[in-house]
Design an enzyme around this catalytic site. Structure first.
Site, PDB file in Angstrom:
ATOM      1  N   SER A 111       0.640  -1.034   0.126  1.00 30.44           N
ATOM      2  CA  SER A 111      -0.037  -0.127  -0.045  1.00 30.44           C
ATOM      3  C   SER A 111       0.819   1.274   0.039  1.00 30.44           C
ATOM      4  O   SER A 111       1.612   1.574  -1.088  1.00 30.44           O
ATOM      5  CB  SER A 111      -0.997  -0.071   1.173  1.00 30.44           C
ATOM      6  OG  SER A 111      -1.961   0.875   1.105  1.00 30.44           O
ATOM      7  N   ASP A 279      -9.153  -4.126  -5.701  1.00 32.92           N
ATOM      8  CA  ASP A 279      -8.826  -3.080  -4.821  1.00 32.92           C
ATOM      9  C   ASP A 279      -9.459  -1.845  -4.770  1.00 32.92           C
ATOM     10  O   ASP A 279      -9.466  -1.372  -5.843  1.00 32.92           O
ATOM     11  CB  ASP A 279      -7.342  -3.237  -4.885  1.00 32.92           C
ATOM     12  CG  ASP A 279      -6.490  -2.500  -3.795  1.00 32.92           C
ATOM     13  OD1 ASP A 279      -7.298  -1.610  -2.888  1.00 32.92           O
ATOM     14  OD2 ASP A 279      -5.313  -2.904  -3.590  1.00 32.92           O
ATOM     15  N   HIS A 307      -7.819  -5.036  -1.327  1.00 33.55           N
ATOM     16  CA  HIS A 307      -6.716  -4.688  -0.726  1.00 33.55           C
ATOM     17  C   HIS A 307      -6.071  -5.533   0.508  1.00 33.55           C
ATOM     18  O   HIS A 307      -5.039  -5.616   1.006  1.00 33.55           O
ATOM     19  CB  HIS A 307      -6.864  -3.217  -0.225  1.00 33.55           C
ATOM     20  CG  HIS A 307      -5.647  -2.435   0.189  1.00 33.55           C
ATOM     21  ND1 HIS A 307      -4.988  -1.904  -0.895  1.00 33.55           N
ATOM     22  CD2 HIS A 307      -5.233  -2.109   1.250  1.00 33.55           C
ATOM     23  CE1 HIS A 307      -3.813  -1.281  -0.257  1.00 33.55           C
ATOM     24  NE2 HIS A 307      -3.820  -1.278   1.156  1.00 33.55           N
TER      25      HIS A 307
END
Length: 329
Positions: A111, A279, A307
């Site tokens: 991320s 995601d 995610h």
């Protein structure tokens, strides 16, 4: 899930590294000191390193280095945003490597940590052996705006509950309001209400496309590593998390232009990406953009996954790619 990971291993060394401007970053080391050195870059911005992260790495094969970014987790000052920009974090990563006496290391980032991994690898390609990015963030305005203003329908109820907590002034965006409340004002009761609602919304976005149940809890802050002058509570830590989060997102993570400052440095890199095609926080097209910049990239597309690192598909793919490193080395 747990059967696919290594058993939890305790850090055998934990300390702080003074990095200047009043900051010292907390780091911890586990695994084999004679093993392959790997640094794990946590997400956020504003999150922290966890014991869960190191379960992806074989402790007999890897020397596992984790640290909490400026203002995050157990780093001090908690929630500190002065002298806390992306270039500071890149300098801290390199200072930590030098402090540990490592000539080279592998880099894992998920991320926001994926954005840091990309930037660091471009700035210091000669000390990076391999890079694994999981669901990378590219710090674009559209990513920030979609997160703050345009959630998928399945997350809209929790987004609305978050928005309802905000004292938005006329003409003010949600993010600008959050930045004002967390970074400019001192109303801790309001900050805590917003932080709790924001964490619940963020959890829903993280779990998408799975529908969050009513029992979903916001991410829990790290238990403070106590010193004589550190008495951070869980509420304080949650406020600190979203202070750093607001600070970075309001300034588009202090990235000038985009994260590809020196894309040519990525083209000879052993680079792997694991990314869920559904995601909601960091769209899959981010990884296609990276692949265009660095065609040698090994891109693992996880169908149907979002995610969440603990998602069955994301977890299995991430674990398999790190195991591939252990065999290749």
């Amino acid at each position: 899930m747990s059967s696919k990971l290594f058993p939890e291993v305790l850090a055998h060394r934990q300390d702080w590294l003074v990095v200047g401007e009043g900051h010292r970053i907390y780091y911890q080391i586990s695994g084999n000191p004679q093993g392959i050195p790997v640094v794990w870059l946590h997400g956020g911005p504003g999150s922290f390193s966890t014991a869960f992260h190191r379960r992806f790495l074989n402790p007999s094969k890897f020397w596992i280095i984790q640290f909490d970014q400026r203002g995050c987790g157990k780093s001090e000052p908690s929630g500190g945003i002065v002298a806390n920009q992306t270039h500071d974090l890149i300098s801290d990563i390199e200072r930590l490597r030098e402090n540990l006496g490592l000539a080279r290391w592998h880099v894992v980032g998920g991320s926001w940590g994926g954005a840091l991994g990309l930037i660091y690898a471009q700035a210091h390609p000669n000390v990076v052996s391999r890079v694994l990015l999981r669901s990378p963030f590219l710090c674009t305005q559209s990513e920030v705006e979609n997160y703050m203003e345009r959630p998928p329908e399945a997350c809209r109820e929790r987004w609305q509950s978050f928005k309802n907590q905000l004292p938005i002034a006329a003409g003010e965006s949600m993010l600008a309001c959050c930045h004002r409340v967390f970074c400019e004002e001192q109303d801790t009761a309001l900050q805590l209400r917003i932080a709790r609602a924001w964490a619940t919304y963020e959890s829903a976005m993280n779990l998408f496309p799975k529908a969050p149940s009513q029992s979903v809890q916001p991410p829990q802050p790290a238990k403070p590593y106590q010193t004589a002058d550190t008495h951070t509570t869980a509420d304080d830590a949650l406020i600190a998390r979203y202070r750093v989060h607001s600070h970075y997102l309001q300034h588009r993570c202090f990235v000038d232009g985009d994260v590809f400052a020196q894309p040519q440095m990525l083209r000879s890199l052993d680079l792997t990406i694991v990314h869920g095609e559904a995601d909601a926080l960091c769209p899959f097209k981010n990884s296609l953009t990276i692949e265009q910049m660095a065609p040698q990239t090994r891109l693992i597309r996880v169908a149907g996954s979002g995610h969440d690192l603990s998602d069955k598909g994301i977890l299995a793919a991430t674990f398999a790619e790190i195991e591939r490193w252990a065999v290749a080395s």
